[in-house]
Write a protein that holds these residues in place. Structure first.
Motif, short mmCIF file in Angstrom:
data_model
loop_
_atom_site.label_atom_id
_atom_site.label_comp_id
_atom_site.label_asym_id
_atom_site.label_seq_id
_atom_site.Cartn_x
_atom_site.Cartn_y
_atom_site.Cartn_z
N ARG A 199 0.84 -1.21 0.00
CA ARG A 199 0.00 0.00 0.00
C ARG A 199 0.87 1.25 0.00
O ARG A 199 0.63 2.19 -0.77
CB ARG A 199 -0.92 0.00 1.22
N LEU A 200 1.89 1.26 0.85
CA LEU A 200 2.77 2.42 0.90
C LEU A 200 3.58 2.53 -0.38
O LEU A 200 3.86 3.64 -0.86
CB LEU A 200 3.69 2.33 2.11
N LEU A 201 3.96 1.41 -0.96
CA LEU A 201 4.69 1.44 -2.22
C LEU A 201 3.85 2.06 -3.33
O LEU A 201 4.32 2.90 -4.10
CB LEU A 201 5.10 0.02 -2.61
N ASN A 202 2.58 1.68 -3.42
CA ASN A 202 1.69 2.24 -4.44
C ASN A 202 1.40 3.72 -4.21
O ASN A 202 1.10 4.46 -5.16
CB ASN A 202 0.38 1.45 -4.49
N THR A 203 1.48 4.14 -2.96
CA THR A 203 1.25 5.56 -2.66
C THR A 203 2.27 6.44 -3.36
O THR A 203 1.99 7.62 -3.65
CB THR A 203 1.31 5.80 -1.13
N ARG A 204 3.44 5.90 -3.66
CA ARG A 204 4.49 6.67 -4.35
C ARG A 204 3.99 7.21 -5.68
O ARG A 204 4.43 8.28 -6.14
CB ARG A 204 5.73 5.79 -4.56
N TRP A 213 8.58 5.48 3.94
CA TRP A 213 9.02 4.25 3.30
C TRP A 213 10.23 3.67 4.02
O TRP A 213 10.29 2.47 4.29
CB TRP A 213 9.34 4.54 1.84
N GLN A 214 11.19 4.52 4.33
CA GLN A 214 12.39 4.05 5.03
C GLN A 214 12.04 3.56 6.43
O GLN A 214 12.59 2.56 6.90
CB GLN A 214 13.43 5.16 5.08
N ALA A 215 11.11 4.27 7.12
CA ALA A 215 10.71 3.86 8.46
C ALA A 215 9.97 2.53 8.42
O ALA A 215 10.13 1.68 9.31
CB ALA A 215 9.84 4.93 9.10
N HIS A 241 10.38 0.17 16.33
CA HIS A 241 10.13 0.74 15.02
C HIS A 241 9.82 2.23 15.17
O HIS A 241 9.40 2.69 16.24
CB HIS A 241 8.97 0.03 14.32
N GLY A 242 10.01 2.96 14.09
CA GLY A 242 9.78 4.41 14.11
C GLY A 242 8.44 4.78 13.53
O GLY A 242 7.90 4.09 12.66
N LEU A 252 1.08 14.09 0.12
CA LEU A 252 2.44 13.87 0.61
C LEU A 252 3.44 14.41 -0.40
O LEU A 252 3.20 14.38 -1.61
CB LEU A 252 2.71 12.38 0.80
N THR A 253 4.54 14.92 0.10
CA THR A 253 5.66 15.26 -0.76
C THR A 253 6.52 14.02 -0.94
O THR A 253 6.37 13.03 -0.20
CB THR A 253 6.51 16.39 -0.17
N GLU A 254 7.42 14.07 -1.92
CA GLU A 254 8.28 12.91 -2.12
C GLU A 254 9.17 12.68 -0.91
O GLU A 254 9.42 11.53 -0.53
CB GLU A 254 9.17 13.12 -3.36
N GLU A 255 9.61 13.75 -0.24
CA GLU A 255 10.45 13.60 0.95
C GLU A 255 9.67 12.96 2.09
O GLU A 255 10.20 12.10 2.82
CB GLU A 255 11.00 14.96 1.39
N GLN A 256 8.40 13.37 2.26
CA GLN A 256 7.58 12.77 3.32
C GLN A 256 7.32 11.29 3.06
O GLN A 256 7.37 10.46 3.97
CB GLN A 256 6.26 13.53 3.44
#
Length: 254
Positions: free
Chosen positions: A122-127, A144-146, A223-224, A135-139
């Motif tokens: 789901r988070l991958l497709n949000t990209r 994604w990293q977290a 986890h963060g 969301l911005t790309e940085e956000q």
């Protein structure tokens, strides 16, 4: 390695995976990583089976409704036909799509193929939909990293406070046993790194305190959360002590 082994995975392959990781870290962390990847594979297999069952249920329902006359009312025991000829034709096309999907998923399951995305699909497709997600790309990158970064360690009965890898003392001090390549970063004896923040289990804290005081096994996961700007320490599993405990982000090592 775990996904490529499929259903042929056995104790020997498990041990080999652990030996390879041990050379790069330590036996404790290798065991934790090996178990985490196996659990992720098993979760993907359960999700795959649930997806097959969902597709089968959808196909059965559509097939039944297509077999009924258009406009026929349903009953409490079974649904009726579709309301119009246009809807009937649309559902007929939908049935073909579901049957193709079911065939593909069944083939994957028979071949022991699973698709795992660390961080979540789901988070991958949000990209690809940052504007809709506000969301911005940085956000997105931070989330994604977290989502792909965490520490987990099973407990060990008889070890001090029930966990040698991630240790939490009754007064809330958290320390991590560093693997050999990172031992130079330790800020405490015996290759341990003590975090600056402390944790507190508000939910059934007394039971947790009694458990660690008796050196009974306690598993932890760190986890963060980029949305709240916090790190969480959670005791995973179906346990009354499984609610997370937050603490402030620890200061980086000097």
């Amino acid at each position: 390695m775990r996904c490529s082994a499929g259903l042929d995975h056995d104790s020997e392959q498990w041990a080999e995976r652990k030996r390879v990781l041990t050379a790069e870290s330590s036996s404790r962390w290798a065991g934790s990583i090996t178990k985490a990847t196996h659990d992720q594979w098993a979760l993907a297999r359960r999700g795959q089976l649930a997806h097959i069952q969902s597709l089968q249920a959808g196909i059965e329902t559509i097939t039944h409704r297509l077999s009924r006359p258009v406009g026929e009312k349903g009953t409490k025991q079974a649904p009726g036909g579709y309301r119009s000829t246009r809807e009937w034709h649309a559902k007929r096309r939908r049935l073909c799509v579901l049957e193709d999907r079911l065939q593909a998923v069944r083939a994957d399951r028979e071949a022991a193929v699973v698709r795992v995305v660390r961080g979540g699909k789901r988070l991958l497709n949000t990209r690809h939909h940052l504007q809709e997600a506000q969301l911005t790309e940085e956000q997105w990158r931070a989330r994604w990293q977290a989502g792909r970064r965490f520490l987990a360690a099973d407990g060990e009965s008889g070890k001090r406070f029930g966990n040698e890898t991630i240790r939490v003392t009754p007064d809330g001090e958290v320390s991590i046993k560093l693997p050999a390549p990172l031992a130079h970063l330790a800020n405490a004896s015996h290759g341990r790194y003590v975090l600056t923040g402390r944790v507190a289990f508000a939910h059934r804290g007394e039971q947790w305190t009694d458990r660690v005081a008796a050196n009974r096994a306690v598993a932890y996961r760190i986890h963060g959360d980029t949305i709240r700007g916090r790190w969480y320490l959670r005791r995973p599993g179906r346990s009354p002590l499984s609610r997370p405990s937050p603490w402030r982000r620890p200061a980086p090592a000097a």
